[in-house]
Motif scaffolding. Structure first.
Motif, PDB file in Angstrom:
ATOM      1  N   LEU A 272       6.012  -9.662   4.565  1.00  0.00           N
ATOM      2  CA  LEU A 272       5.543  -9.373   3.211  1.00  0.00           C
ATOM      3  C   LEU A 272       5.203  -7.887   3.089  1.00  0.00           C
ATOM      4  CD1 LEU A 272       3.134 -12.417   2.793  1.00  0.00           C
ATOM      5  CD2 LEU A 272       5.345 -12.128   1.668  1.00  0.00           C
ATOM      6  N   SER A 273       5.626  -7.286   1.996  1.00  0.00           N
ATOM      7  CA  SER A 273       5.297  -5.877   1.746  1.00  0.00           C
ATOM      8  C   SER A 273       4.471  -5.778   0.482  1.00  0.00           C
ATOM      9  CB  SER A 273       6.571  -5.054   1.542  1.00  0.00           C
ATOM     10  OG  SER A 273       7.399  -5.168   2.663  1.00  0.00           O
ATOM     11  N   PRO A 274       3.432  -4.933   0.475  1.00  0.00           N
ATOM     12  CA  PRO A 274       2.647  -4.779  -0.756  1.00  0.00           C
ATOM     13  C   PRO A 274       3.473  -4.124  -1.858  1.00  0.00           C
ATOM     14  CG  PRO A 274       1.939  -3.210   0.907  1.00  0.00           C
ATOM     15  CD  PRO A 274       2.938  -4.093   1.567  1.00  0.00           C
ATOM     16  N   VAL A 275       3.202  -4.522  -3.088  1.00  0.00           N
ATOM     17  CA  VAL A 275       3.946  -4.003  -4.231  1.00  0.00           C
ATOM     18  C   VAL A 275       3.029  -3.118  -5.051  1.00  0.00           C
ATOM     19  CG1 VAL A 275       5.252  -4.644  -6.296  1.00  0.00           C
ATOM     20  CG2 VAL A 275       5.313  -6.104  -4.285  1.00  0.00           C
ATOM     21  N   TRP A 276       3.535  -2.006  -5.532  1.00  0.00           N
ATOM     22  CA  TRP A 276       2.799  -1.086  -6.401  1.00  0.00           C
ATOM     23  C   TRP A 276       1.495  -0.604  -5.761  1.00  0.00           C
ATOM     24  CZ3 TRP A 276       2.713  -6.058  -9.462  1.00  0.00           C
ATOM     25  CH2 TRP A 276       4.001  -6.400  -9.883  1.00  0.00           C
ATOM     26  N   GLY A 277       1.455  -0.544  -4.442  1.00  0.00           N
ATOM     27  CA  GLY A 277       0.228  -0.120  -3.779  1.00  0.00           C
ATOM     28  C   GLY A 277      -0.922  -1.087  -4.005  1.00  0.00           C
ATOM     29  N   SER A 278      -0.596  -2.276  -4.478  1.00  0.00           N
ATOM     30  CA  SER A 278      -1.634  -3.261  -4.788  1.00  0.00           C
ATOM     31  C   SER A 278      -2.069  -3.985  -3.522  1.00  0.00           C
ATOM     32  CB  SER A 278      -1.072  -4.270  -5.790  1.00  0.00           C
ATOM     33  OG  SER A 278      -1.860  -5.422  -5.821  1.00  0.00           O
ATOM     34  N   SER A 279      -3.315  -4.452  -3.510  1.00  0.00           N
ATOM     35  CA  SER A 279      -3.784  -5.217  -2.354  1.00  0.00           C
ATOM     36  C   SER A 279      -3.692  -6.712  -2.621  1.00  0.00           C
ATOM     37  CB  SER A 279      -5.228  -4.849  -2.029  1.00  0.00           C
ATOM     38  OG  SER A 279      -6.059  -5.204  -3.111  1.00  0.00           O
ATOM     39  N   ASP A 280      -3.162  -7.101  -3.781  1.00  0.00           N
ATOM     40  CA  ASP A 280      -3.069  -8.539  -4.037  1.00  0.00           C
ATOM     41  C   ASP A 280      -1.702  -9.003  -4.534  1.00  0.00           C
ATOM     42  OD1 ASP A 280      -3.329  -7.381  -6.490  1.00  0.00           O
ATOM     43  OD2 ASP A 280      -5.272  -8.274  -6.970  1.00  0.00           O
ATOM     44  N   VAL A 281      -0.712  -8.103  -4.549  1.00  0.00           N
ATOM     45  CA  VAL A 281       0.656  -8.521  -4.887  1.00  0.00           C
ATOM     46  C   VAL A 281       1.590  -8.086  -3.764  1.00  0.00           C
ATOM     47  CG1 VAL A 281       2.541  -8.423  -6.562  1.00  0.00           C
ATOM     48  CG2 VAL A 281       0.166  -8.217  -7.340  1.00  0.00           C
ATOM     49  N   TYR A 282       2.344  -9.019  -3.214  1.00  0.00           N
ATOM     50  CA  TYR A 282       3.251  -8.765  -2.093  1.00  0.00           C
ATOM     51  C   TYR A 282       4.637  -9.298  -2.437  1.00  0.00           C
ATOM     52  CZ  TYR A 282      -1.018  -7.735   0.339  1.00  0.00           C
ATOM     53  OH  TYR A 282      -2.200  -7.175   0.691  1.00  0.00           O
TER      54      TYR A 282
ATOM     55  N   ALA B 111       8.375 -19.672   2.417  1.00  0.00           N
ATOM     56  CA  ALA B 111       8.693 -20.456   1.212  1.00  0.00           C
ATOM     57  C   ALA B 111       9.133 -19.562   0.051  1.00  0.00           C
ATOM     58  CB  ALA B 111       7.483 -21.291   0.794  1.00  0.00           C
ATOM     59  N   LEU B 112       9.112 -18.245   0.278  1.00  0.00           N
ATOM     60  CA  LEU B 112       9.545 -17.317  -0.783  1.00  0.00           C
ATOM     61  C   LEU B 112      11.026 -16.973  -0.611  1.00  0.00           C
ATOM     62  CD1 LEU B 112       6.745 -14.603  -1.103  1.00  0.00           C
ATOM     63  CD2 LEU B 112       7.531 -16.137  -2.912  1.00  0.00           C
ATOM     64  N   ASN B 113      11.736 -16.943  -1.713  1.00  0.00           N
ATOM     65  CA  ASN B 113      13.089 -16.396  -1.679  1.00  0.00           C
ATOM     66  C   ASN B 113      13.006 -14.893  -1.418  1.00  0.00           C
ATOM     67  OD1 ASN B 113      14.338 -18.863  -2.286  1.00  0.00           O
ATOM     68  ND2 ASN B 113      13.947 -18.581  -4.483  1.00  0.00           N
ATOM     69  N   ASP B 114      14.088 -14.292  -0.942  1.00  0.00           N
ATOM     70  CA  ASP B 114      14.103 -12.846  -0.728  1.00  0.00           C
ATOM     71  C   ASP B 114      13.662 -12.129  -1.997  1.00  0.00           C
ATOM     72  OD1 ASP B 114      14.901 -13.085   1.841  1.00  0.00           O
ATOM     73  OD2 ASP B 114      17.000 -12.551   1.498  1.00  0.00           O
ATOM     74  N   ASN B 115      12.795 -11.135  -1.833  1.00  0.00           N
ATOM     75  CA  ASN B 115      12.231 -10.364  -2.946  1.00  0.00           C
ATOM     76  C   ASN B 115      11.335 -11.190  -3.875  1.00  0.00           C
ATOM     77  OD1 ASN B 115      13.430  -7.724  -2.389  1.00  0.00           O
ATOM     78  ND2 ASN B 115      15.368  -8.759  -2.833  1.00  0.00           N
ATOM     79  N   GLY B 116      10.983 -12.384  -3.439  1.00  0.00           N
ATOM     80  CA  GLY B 116      10.030 -13.177  -4.211  1.00  0.00           C
ATOM     81  C   GLY B 116       8.623 -12.611  -4.063  1.00  0.00           C
ATOM     82  N   TYR B 117       7.745 -12.978  -4.980  1.00  0.00           N
ATOM     83  CA  TYR B 117       6.398 -12.384  -5.042  1.00  0.00           C
ATOM     84  C   TYR B 117       5.326 -13.371  -4.575  1.00  0.00           C
ATOM     85  CZ  TYR B 117       8.405  -8.732  -8.030  1.00  0.00           C
ATOM     86  OH  TYR B 117       9.158  -7.693  -8.533  1.00  0.00           O
ATOM     87  N   LEU B 118       4.379 -12.840  -3.805  1.00  0.00           N
ATOM     88  CA  LEU B 118       3.169 -13.603  -3.447  1.00  0.00           C
ATOM     89  C   LEU B 118       1.973 -12.887  -4.054  1.00  0.00           C
ATOM     90  CD1 LEU B 118       1.516 -15.728  -1.784  1.00  0.00           C
ATOM     91  CD2 LEU B 118       1.448 -14.034   0.054  1.00  0.00           C
ATOM     92  N   ILE B 119       1.173 -13.621  -4.825  1.00  0.00           N
ATOM     93  CA  ILE B 119      -0.023 -13.036  -5.443  1.00  0.00           C
ATOM     94  C   ILE B 119      -1.234 -13.738  -4.839  1.00  0.00           C
ATOM     95  CG2 ILE B 119      -1.312 -12.692  -7.581  1.00  0.00           C
ATOM     96  CD1 ILE B 119       2.399 -13.170  -7.801  1.00  0.00           C
TER      97      ILE B 119
END
Lengths: 121, 275
Positions: B255-265, B233-241
């Motif tokens: 999904l790839s983690p962002v900023w080394g975070s464990s809760d933002v993908y 349901a996410l567009n390309d490069n969209g964020y999942l929190i």
């Protein structure tokens, strides 16, 4: 360790607030009215002040106005903690320099959230 | 309550909502279902379970599943995800999307505090002032939660757990011991009943999905299935929190983690999504 001055004329409220704040890692001191609180602040300015509105001798709002006029009086984060729960009182408090506003009754989650909001935890 | 009754309750919640409830937590189960028992006019929880067994009343079955789901939420819960949204995610999306509309989904929003927090953050950031359309969708499995969310009425305790006082002063009005959110903020959020374990494509595609403290209730297989649906349901490069400690790295295909975070993908267009 961060310091918090609890200003409230109710011994019970001061006791509950002390318990919550000490659990959050604060060193807590207490005052039962605005005059006593000003004396505490002149001796040692705390990082935070949890402030009741209605107190004998000097109200919370009068204390806050006087505090903000003191040297270094702009430094402490002041969080009102009062039964006055209407927008008129909240706006008055913010105009006088309050950083946050807690409406009684409160619990540990509320205190924790509000102290986090002002950047102290 | 008999072990058979407890077992039936747990099976219903798992089948309807995908949530795993520990049958051993009888006190928690009775506590959550107590209000439903009273609201439906039963004398005891056993009577409610008997009615479900004998009448096969779908409305009652769904009401039981609804009542068993956790509904913990708060304005700006954990604070950091909302500052990341305002300070990093929003500028990134505004730059990348150009004039395209921005769509945000608060999935499993309970009584709406998360969706409204996003609306308040967007309002403060003055997002959309250039004429960009912004749509926020709040969804939950529970009709009762969605009704409450849409009303935008909160108790004194609810507005104090995470809502900065400046937002209360600007956007709420106190009436009869409750705090009413302004129409201008309420109108920024659309509400929908969505069951995350069912087909979710009806809600469309999004640039940001907040799905926090929802995934932890599923078993591993169901969590992976829901994550795949959310990624889809996410567009390309969209964020999942997601919520704290709900790390999805080993399970979230696409999904790839962002900023080394464990809760933002981020939805990585280079990764193939396998449902």
């Amino acid at each position: 360790m961060k310091t918090c001055l609890v200003v409230d004329d109710s011994v019970a409220i001061r006791k509950v607030a002390r318990m919550i704040l000490e659990n959050l890692g604060f060193h807590v001191t207490e005052a039962s009215d605005g005059h006593e609180a000003i004396a505490w602040c002149r001796a040692s300015m705390p990082d935070a002040i949890l402030l009741d509105w209605n107190m004998p001798l000097m109200s919370g709002i009068d204390f806050l106005r006087q505090l903000r006029a003191e040297p270094q009086g702009g430094a402490p984060k002041v969080l009102f903690c009062t039964v006055e729960n209407d927008l008129f009182h909240i706006n008055e408090a913010l105009k006088a320099g309050a950083d946050e506003y807690i409406m009684k009754p409160f619990d540990g989650d509320v205190i924790s959230a509000k102290f986090a909001e002002v950047g102290l935890i | 309550m008999t072990p058979d009754d407890l077992s039936l309750i747990c099976r219903i919640v798992r089948a309807r909502a995908g949530y795993v409830i520990d049958q051993a937590k009888a006190a928690m189960i009775e506590n959550r279902l107590g209000p439903l028992v009273r609201r439906e006019g039963f004398n005891s929880l056993s009577d409610l379970v008997t009615a479900i067994k004998t009448k096969r009343d779908e409305r009652l079955v769904w009401a039981l599943a609804d009542a068993m789901l956790p509904k913990d939420t708060a304005f700006f819960r954990d604070r950091t995800p909302f500052s990341q949204f305002r300070d990093v995610i929003l500028p990134d999306l505004e730059q990348r999307l150009g004039t395209q509309p921005l769509r945000i989904w608060s999935a499993g929003c309970a009584t709406g505090e998360e969706a409204y927090s996003l609306a308040l953050a967007l309002d403060e950031a003055r997002a959309g002032r250039g004429g960009r359309a912004i749509e926020i969708v709040g969804s939950d499995l529970s009709d009762r939660c969605i009704e409450r969310a849409a009303a935008g009425i909160f108790s004194q305790m609810e507005v104090q757990k995470g809502l900065p006082i400046r937002y209360l002063v600007r956007h709420f009005d106190r009436q009869d011991e409750a705090w009413h959110l302004s129409a201008s903020i309420r109108q920024k959020v659309q509400w929908s009943r969505v069951n995350l374990i069912s087909e979710i494509s009806t809600v469309g595609q999004f640039d940001v999905i907040f799905c926090r403290y929802v995934l932890g209730g599923f078993d591993d297989l169901m969590r992976k299935q829901v994550l795949s649906q959310l990624a889809g349901a996410l567009n390309d490069n969209g964020y999942l929190i997601v919520g704290r400690d709900e790390a999805v790295l080993d399970q979230a295909v696409g999904l790839s983690p962002v900023w080394g975070s464990s809760d933002v993908y981020r939805r990585d267009p280079a990764l193939r999504i396998v449902a």
